[in-house]
Every structure is written in C-alpha cells, then in structure tokens.
Design an enzyme around this catalytic site. Structure first.
Site, short mmCIF file in Angstrom:
data_model
loop_
_atom_site.label_atom_id
_atom_site.label_comp_id
_atom_site.label_asym_id
_atom_site.label_seq_id
_atom_site.Cartn_x
_atom_site.Cartn_y
_atom_site.Cartn_z
N ASP A 144 0.99 -9.28 2.31
CA ASP A 144 -0.32 -9.14 2.92
C ASP A 144 -1.21 -10.05 2.08
OD1 ASP A 144 -2.90 -8.55 3.61
OD2 ASP A 144 -2.69 -6.37 3.47
N ASN A 176 -3.53 -7.41 11.65
CA ASN A 176 -4.45 -6.36 11.21
C ASN A 176 -5.44 -6.16 12.36
OD1 ASN A 176 -7.14 -6.07 8.81
ND2 ASN A 176 -5.69 -4.50 9.39
N GLU A 187 0.82 -1.23 0.00
CA GLU A 187 0.00 0.00 0.00
C GLU A 187 0.85 1.27 0.00
OE1 GLU A 187 -3.60 0.47 2.27
OE2 GLU A 187 -4.09 -1.66 2.11
#
Length: 553
Positions: free
Chosen positions: A405, A474, A235
């Site tokens: 991820d 997370n 990200e």
C-alpha cells in the site's frame, strides 16, 4: 466524518433582477440557491434538471409529498422543507449525502425513512412540530440527538442487495509449455485494522458493520476464497496476527512472518497488541522460508540523514515499516516440457505500507527508496552466499515480488521510481526540500557513483496491474483511487492473469458511496495476480537470470 466548517445560507437573501440591457450585453448570472414560494402544491419536474443547486428553499408551501426525483440534485447542501403538509418522505433522500442541513419542521410526519441514516454529513436536522413517535423524539431530544438518531437509523436500515457480484478473473496469457516454469498467485490486501475503523472516518458505514468481530469474517472469507500461494497484508494488528490470521492460515497450509510498526517498541504491552504492521504468508507445500527481514524506515532514515534536517524532521518521525521473506521455490512447482531446473530458485517477497498523508509525497518517495535500497542489500547478501563461482554478488539475480500500500497514485514519483528504475533528484514530489546529500545513499550507484541527476534502483520492476485496469483499490467517500500495487521482476516473471475490479456500476446502482460496507469489510479492494516464474539458466558464471546453487548440498 470530520466536521468540516459549514456555513448555512444567509437568511437575508437579496435577489436582483437582471435588466434586459445587462442580458443583451452578455452578463451571466451565477446562482446556486433557489427559493420557491407562494403556497405551491406541486413541483415542476424541470426543477430536477438544476443539478448545480447547493441550496433549495421550498418551505412555507402546501406540498403534501416530495417526489423521489429530488435525489437528482446531488450537490444540495441545504434543503428546507419546513411548514408544508408532508406526511411522508421518499427513501431516496438518504442518497443526498452532500446534505449538511435538512429542515423538516412543522409538517405532518409520523415516521421517517431509515435511509436518512445515510446522511452522514448532516449537521442540522429540523424535526420540531411533527407528530413523530415518542421513541424517535426521545433520541432526537438527547444531547447530540441528530447524530444519535441518524446512527440509530443507519444501524437499523435493511441492507440491500443481499450479495456482492463476483469480481472477474482476467486471463492475460497462457503458461509457457516449452520450458519448466513455476506459477503462483500473489495477493495484496490492506485489511483496515480495527483501530482505524471509526465512525468519524467512515460515517456512512453502520457501526455493526465496522465492528471487528463482524468485519474479520468477511476479511478471512476474502483471503481464503482467493487461496493465494503468497499473501501480503497491511494494517494487521499484532494480536490479530497471532490469534486470527496465523492461526487460521496455518490450518490451511501457510506459514507467515509479521512485524508491527516501530512504535510497538515504545508503548505498553497492552497497547502493543493493537499496533498494526505488515504480514506475509506463503504455502509451505510450494515455498520454504530461507530468511526473514524487517525494514524500519525511521532507523534507515536516521542512519542515512547526513545531517539533513528534513530527513530527521519529516522522514525519521514516521514509523512505517516493510517486511521481506526470502523463499526457496520447491522443485515440484516447475512443470512444462522439461524436467525441473537443477539450480536452487529463490524469490524475495517484500511487503510495505508507506506513510498515508497526501502532504508528505517526499516521505513516501524516500521510504520507497529506502525499502528498495535495503532489499538490494538483502538480495546481494543472499546471492553472494549461494552463487558459487560468481565473482560478484548480483542483486538482480534474485526475482522479487513487491506488494505494497504505497498511498501513492499511478502518476506519483513513487510509482515512476518503481516502474522506470529511478526519478530525478529534483522531482516535484521532493517538494524542493534539501534531501540531495542523503538521497545518493539509496541510489544503486551508491554514494560515489555517477548519479546523473537521478536516484536509481537496480531491480527491473513492472506493475502486475496496468494503470487503467483497476479504477480504484481504495474506495471511500472522500477518496477513490489506485494506491495498492503488486510489482515483480520483469526479467524473471510474467503475469498470466489477474482478479479484475468490482463492477463500478453495481456500486453506483446500490448507492454505495464508500467502503467499508456491510458486504465489503475493508476500505481497500484486494489485488490478486498469477505470476509465471522462468527457471534460472545454467550458466554458473553469470547469475543474471537466477540463483545458481548445485544440487548436492
């Protein structure tokens, strides 16, 4: 947060008293609402044991205060305190984050605790008939006033505690003193790009703490304090890669490689700056870049669709990517009882971010298979180009470090596939969709090999973190779980130590219902592992344990 449909309790409440006969026959009562009336002045402490309550009606009484213990009813969705004589409210009300409706009409409230700003799911706040200050009333009376008032309170709420506790370093084993091994640290971290850091998704976080200018300081602090030899980030926005991450890390002795998601090719130059992707950084004093690769999953899906409609409609439409860098380990990293190995030692470092949606377990699994299939090709070409005297190029001769991820829990098909070397063709995560024809393309046996009913890969991988070490990577209000991983070739490497989890009790004690938080800049926690790489054995005709290249190049 996304507005879920909320139905307030029916005002025409009907109560029936259970007869003694019904009770004697073992009839059970199920009630989640409670009404207390009769000009009550104080509340019994036994009320706070009814933790199953979802609605509490204590309006039209003579209550002058509400004790902090009310927060012991965590499942309350509806709380009516209207028409009492309340002059103040306990700050603990702000911990009741399940509340959708809070009615405080017709009391004697002059001020409100700013902690109410933490009620990010609240849809109705009744404040009429209170002598509140004009600035609060002005905000409240605006269109969407409840949301504006709550945001104002959250943004101005003092942040406690002052500091985050340190995560512990967990030593698993000591370095081998008998042979010259190389040790290095690997970080995996989803930094939460600015585009996704919205109040709609993270309503519990003050807007100033979601702001990229604020968060980027905490993110860079996390990265630089870990000081890893290899850093894999997900990200990362394109513009931020060049202006922040690469610029800052180059000063600290790193070089890097980045690729944005496939949609970057389809959007305007201005929009392209904000497309996120994956980045890998490495310390140049320890590693030298030999090759860099991007794997675009939609392209691989299209090339291997074999006419499968689900492959084209479900997998090809997702623009996730993976990146890989082939690194040469610098000789002086090896130490131990002997001199460094003569052969050139390569490591393939891969980083990916799989599709997010829980409804697409099939896509995540196929993206992972496609990635490993492409990594196999990269490793084969690399080992073939340097493995002198080797009759066949062997992809397992190159150690691999895979950071990702995966958006998949430890019990998923994705993690089973990576850890066990394969999954059954009819694994439940494929959702009984017709992928069979194209899946064999990604199996290590290839299209014509004996599939044995399963899709396999040739890398012998192990997760650096045992499944129970991190309770979550997370941490949001709606979801808490392990979805980030560091895998490595267990034939070439072992784990010496890991960065452990943040103290869970600290999160509970400080009522941190989700991240980001003023002290935690992403909704993910970073992973950090110290790996020990064993040198290749000097057997030129058997490249299984490493890449063999004579020194005189």
């Amino acid at each position: 947060m996304p507005k879920e449909k909320y139905d307030p309790p029916d005002p025409r409440r009907c109560y029936t008293i259970m007869s003694t006969e019904e009770a004697a026959n073992g009839k059970k009562s199920h009630w989640a609402e409670l009404e207390i009336s009769g000009r009550v002045r104080s509340l019994s402490s036994s009320l706070w044991t009814l933790t199953h309550l979802t609605a509490l009606h204590i309006n039209d009484n003579n209550l002058t205060r509400i004790p902090p213990d009310i927060a012991k009813l965590p499942n309350l969705v509806y709380l009516n305190l209207s028409s009492n004589k309340l002059r103040s409210l306990p700050a603990e009300l702000g911990n009741m984050v399940s509340l959708r409706e809070l009615l405080l009409n017709n009391n004697l409230l002059r001020v409100l605790p700013y902690e109410l700003g933490r009620l990010f799911q609240l849809q109705t706040l009744g404040l009429k008939g209170n002598p509140l200050s004009q600035d609060i009333l002005n905000l409240y009376q605006e269109p969407d006033g409840t949301r504006k008032l709550l945001n104002y309170m959250l943004d101005n709420l003092a942040v406690h505690p002052e500091q985050l506790p340190q995560r512990p370093w967990i030593t698993l084993k000591e370095r081998d003193q008998m042979i010259p091994t190389a040790t290095f640290t690997v970080m995996c971290y989803n930094v939460l790009c600015d585009k996704y850091a919205t109040r709609q998704l993270y309503g519990y976080c003050p807007s100033w703490a979601l702001n990229w200018e604020y968060r980027k300081k905490g993110i860079m602090e996390e990265i630089t304090s870990c000081d890893a030899d290899i850093i894999s980030l997900q990200e990362v926005e394109t513009e931020q890669y060049y202006t922040l991450f690469l610029e800052t890390l180059k000063e600290r002795g790193y070089d890097g490689y980045f690729c944005p998601k496939s949609r970057a090719k389809l959007v305007s130059e201005q929009e392209r700056k904000h497309v996120d992707g994956c980045a890998v950084f490495f310390k140049t004093e320890k590693f030298t870049m030999v090759q860099k690769h991007t794997v675009e999953f939609n392209q691989v899906a299209m090339a291997n669709s074999e006419g499968s409609e689900v492959m084209l409609n479900r997998v090809m439409t997702k623009d996730n990517i993976g990146v890989a860098v082939l690194l040469e380990v610098n000789k002086d990293m090896f130490s131990g009882g002997m001199k460094p190995p003569l052969e050139r030692q390569l490591v393939l470092v891969a980083n990916a971010h799989m599709h997010w949606d829980p409804e697409y377990s099939d896509v995540k699994l196929i993206q992972t298979m496609m990635f490993l299939s492409e990594l196999k090709s990269i490793a084969e070409r690399a080992s073939g180009s340097v493995a002198t005297g080797s009759p066949t190029s062997d992809p397992s001769s190159i150690p691999i470090v895979l950071c990702a991820d995966l958006n998949s829990l430890p019990d998923s098909g994705v993690v089973e596939y990576l850890s066990n070397g394969g999954v059954a063709e009819n694994h439940k995560d494929f959702k009984e969709l017709r992928y069979n024809e194209c899946l064999t393309n990604f199996s290590c046996n290839g299209k014509n090999g004996n599939s044995d009913g399963s899709i396999t890969h040739s890398f012998q991988l192990k997760s650096a973190y045992d499944s129970n070490l991190m309770p979550y990577t997370n941490y949001t209000y709606d979801f808490k779980g392990v979805i980030d991983y560091v895998f490595f070739s267990k034939t070439h490497m072992s784990v010496l130590g890991l960065l452990g989890p943040l103290d869970s009790q600290w999160l509970v004690d400080n009522n941190i219902t989700g991240c980001p938080h003023p002290h935690i800049p992403s909704d993910h926690f970073s992973l950090l592992a110290q790996l020990e790489l064993h040198p290749p054995l000097s057997r030129p005709l058997n490249p299984l344990n490493g890449l063999h290249l004579s020194v005189h190049r």
